[in-house]
Design a protein around this motif. Structure first.
Motif, short mmCIF file in Angstrom:
data_model
loop_
_atom_site.label_atom_id
_atom_site.label_comp_id
_atom_site.label_asym_id
_atom_site.label_seq_id
_atom_site.Cartn_x
_atom_site.Cartn_y
_atom_site.Cartn_z
N ARG A 113 1.43 6.74 -6.79
CA ARG A 113 0.43 8.05 -7.13
C ARG A 113 0.79 8.91 -6.85
NH1 ARG A 113 -3.01 3.96 -4.58
NH2 ARG A 113 -2.79 5.17 -2.31
N ARG B 55 2.76 4.82 -14.64
CA ARG B 55 2.19 4.23 -13.56
C ARG B 55 0.93 3.43 -14.15
NH1 ARG B 55 -2.48 6.29 -10.48
NH2 ARG B 55 -3.08 4.75 -8.74
N ASN C 38 0.74 -1.11 -0.09
CA ASN C 38 0.00 0.08 0.11
C ASN C 38 0.91 1.28 -0.04
OD1 ASN C 38 -2.42 -1.57 0.04
ND2 ASN C 38 -2.65 -1.33 2.41
N ASN D 236 2.17 1.76 -3.58
CA ASN D 236 1.26 2.19 -4.44
C ASN D 236 0.92 3.94 -4.15
OD1 ASN D 236 0.54 -0.04 -6.02
ND2 ASN D 236 -0.68 -0.70 -4.43
N THR E 8 4.50 -6.31 -13.45
CA THR E 8 5.47 -5.44 -12.43
C THR E 8 6.82 -5.50 -13.09
OG1 THR E 8 5.71 -7.29 -10.96
CG2 THR E 8 4.02 -5.71 -10.61
#
Length: 396
Positions: A171, A393, A164, A167, A358
């Motif tokens: 962002r 992304r 998390n 990520n 990935t």
């Protein structure tokens, strides 16, 4: 600048590495240290995302040192055993980037009184015994409720927190945010991906030697053909972005490049995994059939080359690691080979991969931050060049 480029190129000498490692990982007693709770899992680049995530956690929580034996990788698709961070990555080189990235330090009971070092001893080829050190908390209190007095502090409250955190960081960079707190938290990302993260000297020597050999013949294209059966079986995820048939991908490359843009293509895929699938005798499904077809095409390409044989096609990865002969890396050739492939891809002239991998995304972003901007992802409609002005992304 010249100084940072020299720092990135320096790395560590493989013969002196163990001695340098002990010196480089000395604890700085006045700096707060964290210890990660969970081991990594899944493939190399899912683990790499988690590593980036725990570094981000350290920055957000105010820790500038991480206990190195708390960071354990997994030889997924190989032995499935734990592998120490310092056996895969150049920690000596990494620590030279401090304070831009948090230091990795060894266990020292004087400064880490609330953990104990444990670990499993394994015997590898030649009767060599190797210890995989790890640490565990050895206290009677709740380490989270008493985090402020626990030394080192625990990091990672659940298995997903590191991912998390990764990520959230992606962002942030995608939006080019200039939020001051988040800017400090995520400031390590560029120096890390642009140079601090470097393979262990043994693996880096393989990368450098193979790169020099391939480059002697001209330009290199790294082609990450993510057509292994585990990807095909995820056919309900990001379906509109995926291509499972290797023949269609190769046709897309020819459509993008009617004439050869390189002299050598480095084919990157998990051969062992695909070959193991061909031996399946139970639960044979359409993905097993597709895997057989894809592997036959790959074998033909490797044998005959591309562009009517004008371009040589080679493999590296696990086979290169195994041929090097070191018993440790031979045992863990799956994860070691993936690291070798990753850094060969980063250093190639052209990179072709897929947005839903990935591996491909991290390789393309590492290349972007190192000035290697000719990157392409393949889609059902053909190849598309990755943007040259910002890192990629993925979201679907």
């Amino acid at each position: 600048d010249d100084a940072s480029q020299a720092q990135q190129a320096q790395g560590s000498n493989v013969d002196d590495f163990d001695k340098q490692l002990q010196e480089a990982m000395e604890v700085l007693p006045d700096i707060e240290t964290a210890s990660y709770i969970f081991e990594f899992y899944s493939g190399l680049n899912n683990q790499l995302m988690r590593f980036l995530g725990i570094v981000s956690l350290a920055a957000s929580e105010g820790y500038q040192q991480y206990l190195e034996p708390s960071i354990l990788w997994k030889d997924t698709f190989g032995t499935n055993e734990k592998v120490s961070h310092h056996k895969l990555w150049d920690v000596v080189h990494w620590n030279t980037f401090y304070p831009d990235v948090p230091r990795l330090v060894k266990y020292d009971s004087r400064y880490h009184p609330h953990v104990v070092e444990v670990g499993k001893v394994i015997e590898i080829e030649g009767g060599i015994r190797i210890k995989v050190p790890e640490v565990t908390f050895n206290v009677t209190w709740d380490i989270w409720e008493n985090r402020s007095i626990t030394k080192p502090a625990p990091s990672g409250q659940n298995r997903h927190q590191s991912l998390n955190s990764y990520n959230q960081m992606m962002r942030f960079h995608d939006r080019n945010s200039n939020h001051p707190q988040k800017t400090r938290q995520f400031s390590f990302y560029k120096p890390m991906i642009a140079g601090a993260l470097k393979p262990h000297p043994f693996l880096q020597n393989l990368v450098d030697t193979e790169k020099a050999k391939l480059a002697a013949g001209g330009k290199i294209m790294a082609f990450h053909a993510r057509v292994e059966p585990d990807m095909a079986r995820q056919d309900r995820v990001c379906t509109t972005l995926k291509v499972w048939n290797i023949t269609e991908i190769v046709q897309g490359i020819y459509a993008q490049f009617p004439e050869p843009p390189v002299n050598t293509v480095l084919m990157q895929f998990n051969r062992k995994y695909m070959e193991d699938e061909t031996q399946r005798t139970k639960n044979i499904d359409k993905y097993t059939v597709l895997n057989d077809q894809n592997l036959k095409v790959i074998n033909r390409i490797v044998k005959e080359g591309m562009w009517d044989g004008r371009v040589k096609v080679v493999e590296a990865g696990s086979s290169l690691v195994e041929q090097a002969g070191d018993p440790f890396y031979k045992r863990y050739s799956t994860i070691s080979g993936a690291i070798v492939n990753m850094f060969l891809a980063i250093q190639s002239d052209i990179f072709i991969g897929t947005e839903v991998s990935t591996y491909s995304v991290i390789a393309a972003n590492a290349r972007f931050h190192r000035g290697q901007v000719e990157n392409y992802f393949f889609y059902p409609e053909g190849l598309k060049e990755v943007a040259r002005t910002k890192q990629h992304r993925f979201a679907c």
